[in-house]
Design a protein around this motif. Structure first.
Motif, PDB file in Angstrom:
ATOM      1  N   ALA A 138      42.591  34.821  38.184  1.00  0.00           N
ATOM      2  CA  ALA A 138      43.799  34.870  38.984  1.00  0.00           C
ATOM      3  C   ALA A 138      44.719  33.723  38.599  1.00  0.00           C
ATOM      4  O   ALA A 138      44.279  32.599  38.449  1.00  0.00           O
ATOM      5  N   SER A 139      45.999  34.035  38.452  1.00  0.00           N
ATOM      6  CA  SER A 139      46.968  32.994  38.143  1.00  0.00           C
ATOM      7  C   SER A 139      47.507  32.359  39.417  1.00  0.00           C
ATOM      8  O   SER A 139      48.143  31.325  39.372  1.00  0.00           O
ATOM      9  N   SER A 140      47.280  32.999  40.554  1.00  0.00           N
ATOM     10  CA  SER A 140      47.595  32.408  41.842  1.00  0.00           C
ATOM     11  C   SER A 140      46.347  32.536  42.709  1.00  0.00           C
ATOM     12  O   SER A 140      45.418  33.248  42.364  1.00  0.00           O
ATOM     13  N   PHE A 141      46.317  31.861  43.823  1.00  0.00           N
ATOM     14  CA  PHE A 141      45.122  31.880  44.656  1.00  0.00           C
ATOM     15  C   PHE A 141      44.882  33.270  45.245  1.00  0.00           C
ATOM     16  O   PHE A 141      45.812  33.938  45.676  1.00  0.00           O
ATOM     17  N   VAL A 142      43.622  33.680  45.244  1.00  0.00           N
ATOM     18  CA  VAL A 142      43.196  34.923  45.884  1.00  0.00           C
ATOM     19  C   VAL A 142      42.032  34.601  46.806  1.00  0.00           C
ATOM     20  O   VAL A 142      41.281  33.652  46.573  1.00  0.00           O
ATOM     21  N   VAL A 143      41.881  35.394  47.848  1.00  0.00           N
ATOM     22  CA  VAL A 143      40.776  35.216  48.779  1.00  0.00           C
ATOM     23  C   VAL A 143      39.553  35.902  48.204  1.00  0.00           C
ATOM     24  O   VAL A 143      39.597  37.066  47.825  1.00  0.00           O
ATOM     25  N   VAL A 144      38.453  35.162  48.121  1.00  0.00           N
ATOM     26  CA  VAL A 144      37.177  35.710  47.655  1.00  0.00           C
ATOM     27  C   VAL A 144      36.187  35.546  48.797  1.00  0.00           C
ATOM     28  O   VAL A 144      35.987  34.438  49.298  1.00  0.00           O
TER      29      VAL A 144
ATOM     30  N   LYS B 295      34.540  32.390  52.992  1.00  0.00           N
ATOM     31  CA  LYS B 295      35.778  32.766  52.298  1.00  0.00           C
ATOM     32  C   LYS B 295      36.343  31.540  51.598  1.00  0.00           C
ATOM     33  O   LYS B 295      36.459  30.474  52.205  1.00  0.00           O
ATOM     34  N   VAL B 296      36.657  31.721  50.332  1.00  0.00           N
ATOM     35  CA  VAL B 296      37.286  30.653  49.561  1.00  0.00           C
ATOM     36  C   VAL B 296      38.551  31.207  48.924  1.00  0.00           C
ATOM     37  O   VAL B 296      38.664  32.408  48.675  1.00  0.00           O
ATOM     38  N   LEU B 297      39.489  30.327  48.678  1.00  0.00           N
ATOM     39  CA  LEU B 297      40.642  30.666  47.846  1.00  0.00           C
ATOM     40  C   LEU B 297      40.266  30.259  46.437  1.00  0.00           C
ATOM     41  O   LEU B 297      39.747  29.160  46.238  1.00  0.00           O
ATOM     42  N   ALA B 298      40.499  31.128  45.476  1.00  0.00           N
ATOM     43  CA  ALA B 298      40.135  30.818  44.087  1.00  0.00           C
ATOM     44  C   ALA B 298      41.325  31.082  43.184  1.00  0.00           C
ATOM     45  O   ALA B 298      42.082  32.033  43.378  1.00  0.00           O
ATOM     46  N   ARG B 299      41.489  30.198  42.191  1.00  0.00           N
ATOM     47  CA  ARG B 299      42.533  30.378  41.171  1.00  0.00           C
ATOM     48  C   ARG B 299      41.918  30.043  39.819  1.00  0.00           C
ATOM     49  O   ARG B 299      41.315  28.987  39.659  1.00  0.00           O
ATOM     50  N   GLY B 300      42.073  30.952  38.857  1.00  0.00           N
ATOM     51  CA  GLY B 300      41.492  30.771  37.536  1.00  0.00           C
ATOM     52  C   GLY B 300      40.417  31.818  37.304  1.00  0.00           C
ATOM     53  O   GLY B 300      40.236  32.746  38.086  1.00  0.00           O
TER      54      GLY B 300
ATOM     55  N   ARG C  22      44.356  41.333  37.227  1.00  0.00           N
ATOM     56  CA  ARG C  22      43.744  40.004  37.199  1.00  0.00           C
ATOM     57  C   ARG C  22      43.718  39.311  38.552  1.00  0.00           C
ATOM     58  O   ARG C  22      42.916  38.427  38.772  1.00  0.00           O
ATOM     59  N   THR C  23      44.613  39.664  39.452  1.00  0.00           N
ATOM     60  CA  THR C  23      44.632  39.006  40.752  1.00  0.00           C
ATOM     61  C   THR C  23      43.878  39.785  41.803  1.00  0.00           C
ATOM     62  O   THR C  23      43.863  39.398  42.947  1.00  0.00           O
ATOM     63  N   GLY C  24      43.228  40.871  41.400  1.00  0.00           N
ATOM     64  CA  GLY C  24      42.420  41.649  42.336  1.00  0.00           C
ATOM     65  C   GLY C  24      41.256  40.833  42.855  1.00  0.00           C
ATOM     66  O   GLY C  24      40.761  39.925  42.193  1.00  0.00           O
ATOM     67  N   GLN C  25      40.812  41.165  44.035  1.00  0.00           N
ATOM     68  CA  GLN C  25      39.713  40.427  44.652  1.00  0.00           C
ATOM     69  C   GLN C  25      38.416  40.688  43.905  1.00  0.00           C
ATOM     70  O   GLN C  25      38.126  41.812  43.514  1.00  0.00           O
ATOM     71  N   ALA C  26      37.638  39.654  43.710  1.00  0.00           N
ATOM     72  CA  ALA C  26      36.355  39.802  43.008  1.00  0.00           C
ATOM     73  C   ALA C  26      35.388  40.589  43.882  1.00  0.00           C
ATOM     74  O   ALA C  26      35.333  40.405  45.084  1.00  0.00           O
ATOM     75  N   LEU C  27      34.628  41.476  43.261  1.00  0.00           N
ATOM     76  CA  LEU C  27      33.651  42.273  43.988  1.00  0.00           C
ATOM     77  C   LEU C  27      32.275  41.656  43.831  1.00  0.00           C
ATOM     78  O   LEU C  27      31.940  41.112  42.792  1.00  0.00           O
ATOM     79  N   PRO C  28      31.428  41.765  44.851  1.00  0.00           N
ATOM     80  CA  PRO C  28      30.076  41.222  44.756  1.00  0.00           C
ATOM     81  C   PRO C  28      29.275  41.916  43.664  1.00  0.00           C
ATOM     82  O   PRO C  28      29.552  43.038  43.289  1.00  0.00           O
ATOM     83  N   GLY C  29      28.245  41.224  43.178  1.00  0.00           N
ATOM     84  CA  GLY C  29      27.337  41.844  42.228  1.00  0.00           C
ATOM     85  C   GLY C  29      27.622  41.507  40.789  1.00  0.00           C
ATOM     86  O   GLY C  29      27.370  42.311  39.905  1.00  0.00           O
ATOM     87  N   GLY C  30      28.151  40.330  40.504  1.00  0.00           N
ATOM     88  CA  GLY C  30      28.315  39.909  39.124  1.00  0.00           C
ATOM     89  C   GLY C  30      29.641  40.292  38.506  1.00  0.00           C
ATOM     90  O   GLY C  30      29.740  40.396  37.302  1.00  0.00           O
ATOM     91  N   SER C  31      30.650  40.514  39.291  1.00  0.00           N
ATOM     92  CA  SER C  31      31.941  40.878  38.714  1.00  0.00           C
ATOM     93  C   SER C  31      32.701  39.641  38.266  1.00  0.00           C
ATOM     94  O   SER C  31      32.489  38.558  38.767  1.00  0.00           O
ATOM     95  N   ALA C  32      33.581  39.836  37.297  1.00  0.00           N
ATOM     96  CA  ALA C  32      34.390  38.733  36.787  1.00  0.00           C
ATOM     97  C   ALA C  32      35.833  38.981  37.151  1.00  0.00           C
ATOM     98  O   ALA C  32      36.280  40.113  37.247  1.00  0.00           O
ATOM     99  N   SER C  33      36.562  37.909  37.345  1.00  0.00           N
ATOM    100  CA  SER C  33      37.974  38.023  37.669  1.00  0.00           C
ATOM    101  C   SER C  33      38.697  36.778  37.196  1.00  0.00           C
ATOM    102  O   SER C  33      38.090  35.778  36.883  1.00  0.00           O
TER     103      SER C  33
END
Length: 161
Positions: A74-80, A151-156, A61-72
């Motif tokens: 994260a319970s903590s911030f991840v770099v997208v 680059k954004v930090l994303a959580r949720g 769940r905390t893996g980085q989101a991949l381009p092209g319509g992927s869903a993710s």
């Protein structure tokens, strides 16, 4: 007659006892036939298996989101990392913080995003300010990258398309 009855009861009792002992001896420790659970089993086997599964799910769940319509999610911030024109659409409660590049709010109606840093709202097309924390409080809200690399930090929970 009374002795025969007593002897018959004794034989039945012995047969039942032998059957119970055979069942008890045949049951494997910790199985449904022998459900006694020890503290050492919980500590050494059960909890370690559960923790491995939890760690695996967290890593997924905390893996980085991949381009092209992927869903993710994260319970903590991840770099997208977003390329120019890509949109990160967040679920309710998703938070983002712009770190590199530029981005604008994407929202079909007001309010767009909630700027948690200033307690203000950001309407559709409004530019995100670097290092401000934004929250999506309604489905369908997100941020679109307007720079070549953003680059954004994303959580949720969120999707990138």
């Amino acid at each position: 007659m009374k002795k025969d009855r007593w002897l018959l009861r004794a034989i039945v009792l012995l047969a039942l006892s032998a059957g119970l002992m055979t069942t008890a001896l045949a049951a494997e420790a910790g199985s449904s036939g022998d459900p006694l659970v020890t503290l050492s089993y919980l500590n050494d086997t059960f909890f370690s298996q559960i923790m491995q599964r939890v760690d695996q799910k967290i890593a997924e769940r905390t893996g980085q989101a991949l381009p092209g319509g992927s869903a993710s999610s994260a319970s903590s911030f991840v770099v997208v990392t977003l390329s120019g024109g890509q949109t990160l659409t967040g679920g309710i409660g998703c938070e983002v913080m712009l770190r590199v590049g530029t981005a604008v709010c994407v929202a079909p109606s007001d309010p767009g995003l909630i700027d948690e840093t200033t307690a203000a709202t950001l309407a559709d097309g409004g530019a995100l300010v670097q290092n401000h924390l934004y929250m999506m409080t309604i489905e369908g809200r997100g941020v679109r990258a307007t720079a070549g690399t953003t680059k954004v930090l994303a959580r949720g929970s969120y999707t990138v398309a």
